[in-house]
Design a protein around this motif. Sequence first.
Motif, PDB file in Angstrom:
ATOM      1  N   GLN A  46       0.842  -1.200   0.000  1.00 24.56           N
ATOM      2  CA  GLN A  46       0.000   0.000   0.000  1.00 24.56           C
ATOM      3  C   GLN A  46       0.877   1.250   0.000  1.00 24.56           C
ATOM      4  OE1 GLN A  46      -2.524  -0.340   3.462  1.00 24.56           O
ATOM      5  NE2 GLN A  46      -4.109  -1.465   2.344  1.00 24.56           N
ATOM      6  N   ALA A  47       1.902   1.253   0.835  1.00 26.33           N
ATOM      7  CA  ALA A  47       2.798   2.411   0.932  1.00 26.33           C
ATOM      8  C   ALA A  47       3.489   2.677  -0.404  1.00 26.33           C
ATOM      9  CB  ALA A  47       3.830   2.189   2.029  1.00 26.33           C
ATOM     10  N   ALA A  48       3.941   1.629  -1.064  1.00 26.80           N
ATOM     11  CA  ALA A  48       4.615   1.798  -2.359  1.00 26.80           C
ATOM     12  C   ALA A  48       3.657   2.400  -3.386  1.00 26.80           C
ATOM     13  CB  ALA A  48       5.156   0.460  -2.849  1.00 26.80           C
ATOM     14  N   ALA A  49       2.411   1.947  -3.379  1.00 30.19           N
ATOM     15  CA  ALA A  49       1.425   2.490  -4.317  1.00 30.19           C
ATOM     16  C   ALA A  49       1.141   3.960  -3.999  1.00 30.19           C
ATOM     17  CB  ALA A  49       0.144   1.668  -4.258  1.00 30.19           C
ATOM     18  N   LEU A  50       1.015   4.274  -2.724  1.00 28.74           N
ATOM     19  CA  LEU A  50       0.709   5.654  -2.329  1.00 28.74           C
ATOM     20  C   LEU A  50       1.861   6.604  -2.639  1.00 28.74           C
ATOM     21  CD1 LEU A  50      -1.099   5.022   1.074  1.00 28.74           C
ATOM     22  CD2 LEU A  50      -2.131   5.573  -1.145  1.00 28.74           C
ATOM     23  N   ARG A  51       3.094   6.126  -2.548  1.00 29.32           N
ATOM     24  CA  ARG A  51       4.254   6.980  -2.863  1.00 29.32           C
ATOM     25  C   ARG A  51       4.236   7.476  -4.307  1.00 29.32           C
ATOM     26  NH1 ARG A  51       7.037   3.792   0.882  1.00 29.32           N
ATOM     27  NH2 ARG A  51       7.790   5.111   2.581  1.00 29.32           N
ATOM     28  N   LEU A  52       3.613   6.702  -5.187  1.00 24.69           N
ATOM     29  CA  LEU A  52       3.527   7.112  -6.590  1.00 24.69           C
ATOM     30  C   LEU A  52       2.764   8.426  -6.760  1.00 24.69           C
ATOM     31  CD1 LEU A  52       2.779   3.642  -8.233  1.00 24.69           C
ATOM     32  CD2 LEU A  52       4.944   4.906  -8.270  1.00 24.69           C
ATOM     33  N   LEU A  53       1.907   8.752  -5.799  1.00 25.77           N
ATOM     34  CA  LEU A  53       1.115   9.973  -5.898  1.00 25.77           C
ATOM     35  C   LEU A  53       1.975  11.232  -5.785  1.00 25.77           C
ATOM     36  CD1 LEU A  53      -1.881   8.955  -3.603  1.00 25.77           C
ATOM     37  CD2 LEU A  53      -1.628   8.609  -6.067  1.00 25.77           C
ATOM     38  N   SER A  54       3.156  11.099  -5.232  1.00 23.61           N
ATOM     39  CA  SER A  54       4.056  12.242  -5.030  1.00 23.61           C
ATOM     40  C   SER A  54       4.477  12.900  -6.330  1.00 23.61           C
ATOM     41  CB  SER A  54       5.340  11.802  -4.318  1.00 23.61           C
ATOM     42  OG  SER A  54       5.071  11.298  -3.067  1.00 23.61           O
ATOM     43  N   TYR A  55       4.458  12.147  -7.398  1.00 25.10           N
ATOM     44  CA  TYR A  55       5.093  12.613  -8.629  1.00 25.10           C
ATOM     45  C   TYR A  55       4.106  13.003  -9.722  1.00 25.10           C
ATOM     46  CZ  TYR A  55       8.755  10.468  -5.969  1.00 25.10           C
ATOM     47  OH  TYR A  55       9.602  10.138  -4.941  1.00 25.10           O
ATOM     48  N   VAL A  56       2.819  12.990  -9.414  1.00 25.67           N
ATOM     49  CA  VAL A  56       1.818  13.337 -10.422  1.00 25.67           C
ATOM     50  C   VAL A  56       1.500  14.833 -10.291  1.00 25.67           C
ATOM     51  CG1 VAL A  56      -0.468  12.799 -11.330  1.00 25.67           C
ATOM     52  CG2 VAL A  56       0.854  11.020 -10.175  1.00 25.67           C
ATOM     53  N   PRO A  57       1.967  15.641 -11.241  1.00 27.78           N
ATOM     54  CA  PRO A  57       1.863  17.095 -11.084  1.00 27.78           C
ATOM     55  C   PRO A  57       0.460  17.667 -11.226  1.00 27.78           C
ATOM     56  CG  PRO A  57       2.825  16.567 -13.201  1.00 27.78           C
ATOM     57  CD  PRO A  57       2.671  15.268 -12.459  1.00 27.78           C
ATOM     58  N   TRP A  58      -0.494  16.904 -11.716  1.00 24.25           N
ATOM     59  CA  TRP A  58      -1.836  17.437 -11.920  1.00 24.25           C
ATOM     60  C   TRP A  58      -2.878  16.805 -11.005  1.00 24.25           C
ATOM     61  CZ3 TRP A  58       1.113  15.790 -16.170  1.00 24.25           C
ATOM     62  CH2 TRP A  58       1.097  14.413 -16.376  1.00 24.25           C
ATOM     63  N   LEU A  59      -2.481  15.906 -10.139  1.00 26.53           N
ATOM     64  CA  LEU A  59      -3.413  15.258  -9.223  1.00 26.53           C
ATOM     65  C   LEU A  59      -3.847  16.231  -8.137  1.00 26.53           C
ATOM     66  CD1 LEU A  59      -4.770  12.547  -8.520  1.00 26.53           C
ATOM     67  CD2 LEU A  59      -2.797  12.057  -7.083  1.00 26.53           C
ATOM     68  N   ALA A  60      -5.147  16.534  -8.080  1.00 25.33           N
ATOM     69  CA  ALA A  60      -5.647  17.541  -7.138  1.00 25.33           C
ATOM     70  C   ALA A  60      -6.383  16.930  -5.948  1.00 25.33           C
ATOM     71  CB  ALA A  60      -6.574  18.514  -7.863  1.00 25.33           C
ATOM     72  N   ALA A  61      -7.095  15.833  -6.138  1.00 25.01           N
ATOM     73  CA  ALA A  61      -7.905  15.260  -5.061  1.00 25.01           C
ATOM     74  C   ALA A  61      -7.585  13.779  -4.889  1.00 25.01           C
ATOM     75  CB  ALA A  61      -9.383  15.437  -5.363  1.00 25.01           C
TER      76      ALA A  61
END
Length: 185
Positions: free
Chosen positions: A43-58
């Motif tokens: 789960q942590a590895a999947a969530l870390r991917l969110l750090s690098y998406v420049p347009w993810l707002a919610a």
Amino acid sequence: ILHESRTREHFLRIGLCEDPTLRHLSLDDHMLVEFRTWMPTRQAAALRLLSYVPWLAAVVLNGCGLDDSAGMVLAEVLRRSRSITSLSVERNDLREAGLLAIVNTLREPTSALRELRINHQRFTVTTPVEEALHDILHPGLNTSLCKLGLVVRNDVPRHRIDAALMRNVDRHRLARQATRAAKPT
């Protein structure tokens, strides 16, 4: 993951940052059931991917079975991301350490978070978490947060937090009006 996994594929697509239309992350019922079965490290590895998406707002991760280790990762994600303005982690198993990690990201001067929803954890949100929110919002250390999904039990911090959130809402409204007024017609 040895078999076909829609959830894994979804997070890999997110991590590749190839879809600028992806501004909102939430898991459908099928993906949610699978995500709950993952070990905390996966789960942590999947969530870390969110750090690098420049347009993810919610980011909506309600009922995902997240524990304190996921809270620490989400705090890391919030520190890195300049685009995530809304985080909802309701109905999980985040306790004091994980919630404090998330809340303390609001101290960062670059925090973009405008909405935080942390209600309905498996256990009651502790007083230190409520006090941390008060200590950040009341003196104006955070001017971005406008919505807080948490029922604060103590009257004095609740009223002060509500007043601070209203100040932030007013600040954002005035900034929008100034921007509109500055645009040439």
